[in-house]
Scaffold this motif. Structure first.
Motif, mmCIF file in Angstrom:
data_model
loop_
_atom_site.group_PDB
_atom_site.id
_atom_site.type_symbol
_atom_site.label_atom_id
_atom_site.label_comp_id
_atom_site.label_asym_id
_atom_site.label_seq_id
_atom_site.Cartn_x
_atom_site.Cartn_y
_atom_site.Cartn_z
ATOM 1 N N GLN A 119 -11.191 23.937 14.360
ATOM 2 C CA GLN A 119 -11.653 22.689 14.958
ATOM 3 C C GLN A 119 -11.204 22.536 16.414
ATOM 4 O O GLN A 119 -12.008 22.103 17.259
ATOM 5 N N ASP A 145 -13.834 21.900 19.313
ATOM 6 C CA ASP A 145 -13.696 20.698 20.137
ATOM 7 C C ASP A 145 -13.656 21.037 21.624
ATOM 8 O O ASP A 145 -14.327 20.399 22.446
ATOM 9 N N LEU A 205 -15.574 9.724 15.887
ATOM 10 C CA LEU A 205 -14.884 10.774 15.140
ATOM 11 C C LEU A 205 -13.984 10.167 14.074
ATOM 12 O O LEU A 205 -13.233 9.228 14.329
ATOM 13 N N GLU A 220 -8.970 13.307 10.091
ATOM 14 C CA GLU A 220 -8.962 14.715 9.716
ATOM 15 C C GLU A 220 -8.592 14.890 8.249
ATOM 16 O O GLU A 220 -7.750 14.169 7.712
ATOM 17 N N VAL A 280 -10.946 19.620 8.841
ATOM 18 C CA VAL A 280 -12.272 19.061 9.120
ATOM 19 C C VAL A 280 -12.136 17.552 9.255
ATOM 20 O O VAL A 280 -11.118 16.973 8.882
ATOM 21 N N ARG A 281 -13.171 16.923 9.801
ATOM 22 C CA ARG A 281 -13.129 15.475 9.992
ATOM 23 C C ARG A 281 -14.006 14.759 8.983
ATOM 24 O O ARG A 281 -15.135 15.161 8.736
ATOM 25 N N GLN A 297 -16.385 11.779 8.341
ATOM 26 C CA GLN A 297 -17.228 10.986 9.225
ATOM 27 C C GLN A 297 -17.047 9.497 8.973
ATOM 28 O O GLN A 297 -16.978 9.049 7.829
ATOM 29 N N GLY A 307 -17.309 21.005 13.222
ATOM 30 C CA GLY A 307 -17.062 19.891 14.127
ATOM 31 C C GLY A 307 -17.694 19.922 15.499
ATOM 32 O O GLY A 307 -17.577 18.946 16.245
ATOM 33 N N GLN A 334 -20.456 17.082 16.293
ATOM 34 C CA GLN A 334 -19.857 15.745 16.306
ATOM 35 C C GLN A 334 -19.084 15.496 17.601
ATOM 36 O O GLN A 334 -19.198 14.443 18.227
ATOM 37 N N LYS A 335 -18.279 16.499 17.989
ATOM 38 C CA LYS A 335 -17.476 16.342 19.207
ATOM 39 C C LYS A 335 -18.363 16.300 20.442
ATOM 40 O O LYS A 335 -18.086 15.552 21.392
#
Length: 331
Positions: free
Chosen positions: A153, A157, A184, A187, A216-217, A219, A246, A249-250
């Motif tokens: 990640q 990112d 975001l 995690e 991972v994140r 959501q 990720g 999303q980032k």
């Protein structure tokens, strides 16, 4: 709701399910002895075994760059900015983990910079992701998972932030409204085998190697990026840019705009992925201002017709690829 289903709802996806995708595994390689498909290094580090550690196809690199330039020009004619991200090979960052009989040649060590010089020489928008990730690695942060082909990640990112910064410089007036980017989430940690260990090691070898911790994140419920929201930026590529790791999303968070994505496993190849998006109803209805095309250093030299590397349905001649490219863009 699971992480996978949340991301499936949120992102415009024209690809396959999120998890467990292999980057570059040909049909012929799939029939080979598993011991030839993975390189077992020190401290449990695993590397894909189907790419060359010693040879560089300079002619193939030139040919791929010419095709990318043609795509760039065709997209420019439609007022769409193309950005190409070439992700570096895992071995560049962990040469000390390779076995004694598996060393990178001087040419392979310089392959990424050769690709960068060709892209920049052709005037194609890109940035040096190796330099970016190498700085991260030198700070003590891993940029690839130990038993997996995919990036971590922090690596995704950092690349997303660099991509967003370049987009902002080159396309300062993105469509849409502030506040529509992804929020975001927190995690999560998953303890499991990476794809190289899961697919190619025996149970005893897996036990010796051990699991990795994947970060991972989750959501946020009100993250935006709903399928009905037009996205000014689209990402196309292979499993490195799937939402699980990720990157999209980032990128959305950094741009503060919606981002859409289509991806498939790497044995499909970047050439068909671009065509699938350009030929899609989604592209025709909502063409983006910026198209981010993700490629991978070890397979950059493989053109649209790479028998034994891309799956059979993805292989086509350069001329057939060009014809579909221009057909999709209306020339």
């Amino acid at each position: 709701m699971s992480l996978t289903s949340r991301l499936t709802h949120t992102f415009k996806r024209l690809g396959t399910p999120l998890l467990g995708a292999t980057l570059v595994l040909s049909m012929s390689a799939a029939q080979a002895d598993d011991s030839t498909l993975v390189i077992r290094g020190s401290d449990g580090w695993l590397f894909p075994g189907w790419g060359s550690l010693t040879e560089v196809d300079a002619k193939g690199i030139d040919n791929s760059t010419a095709l990318i330039k043609e795509a760039r020009d065709a997209l420019n004619a439609k007022n769409i900015k193309l950005q190409v991200i070439v992700l570096p090979d895992k071995t560049l960052f962990y040469q000390d983990k390779l076995p004694a009989d598996k060393k990178l040649s001087a040419d392979v060590k310089q392959r990424y910079q050769l690709i960068m010089s060709k892209l920049k020489g052709a005037g194609i928008s890109t940035f040096d992701d190796f330099a970016l990730l190498n700085q991260l690695r030198n700070s003590g942060t891993d940029v690839f998972y130990r038993t997996d082909q995919h990036w971590t990640q922090p690596a995704a990112d950092a690349t997303a932030v660099a991509s967003a910064e370049l987009i902002k410089r080159e396309v300062p007036n993105l469509a849409g409204s502030p506040g529509t980017g992804m929020v975001l989430g927190k995690e999560l940690k998953e303890r499991r085998f990476g794809d190289l260990a899961e697919r190619f090691l025996t149970p005893d070898q897996q036990k010796q190697t051990g699991r990795d911790t994947f970060v991972v994140r989750r959501q946020e419920a009100a993250a935006g990026l709903l399928d009905s929201t037009p996205a000014p930026v689209h990402v196309t590529g292979h499993s490195m840019v799937q939402p699980y790791f990720g990157f999209p999303q980032k990128l959305s968070n950094s741009l503060d705009r919606p981002v859409s994505v289509n991806w498939k496993p790497g044995n499909v190849g970047p050439w068909i992925m671009l065509l699938e998006y350009l030929e899609s109803a989604d592209f025709k209805k909502n063409p983006p201002q910026v198209l981010v095309w993700q490629m991978f250093e070890p397979s950059y030299s493989y053109g649209p017709q790479a028998t034994g590397f891309w799956d059979n349905a993805s292989n086509m001649s350069d001329s057939a690829w060009r014809q579909r490219l221009h057909g999709a863009l209306g020339r």
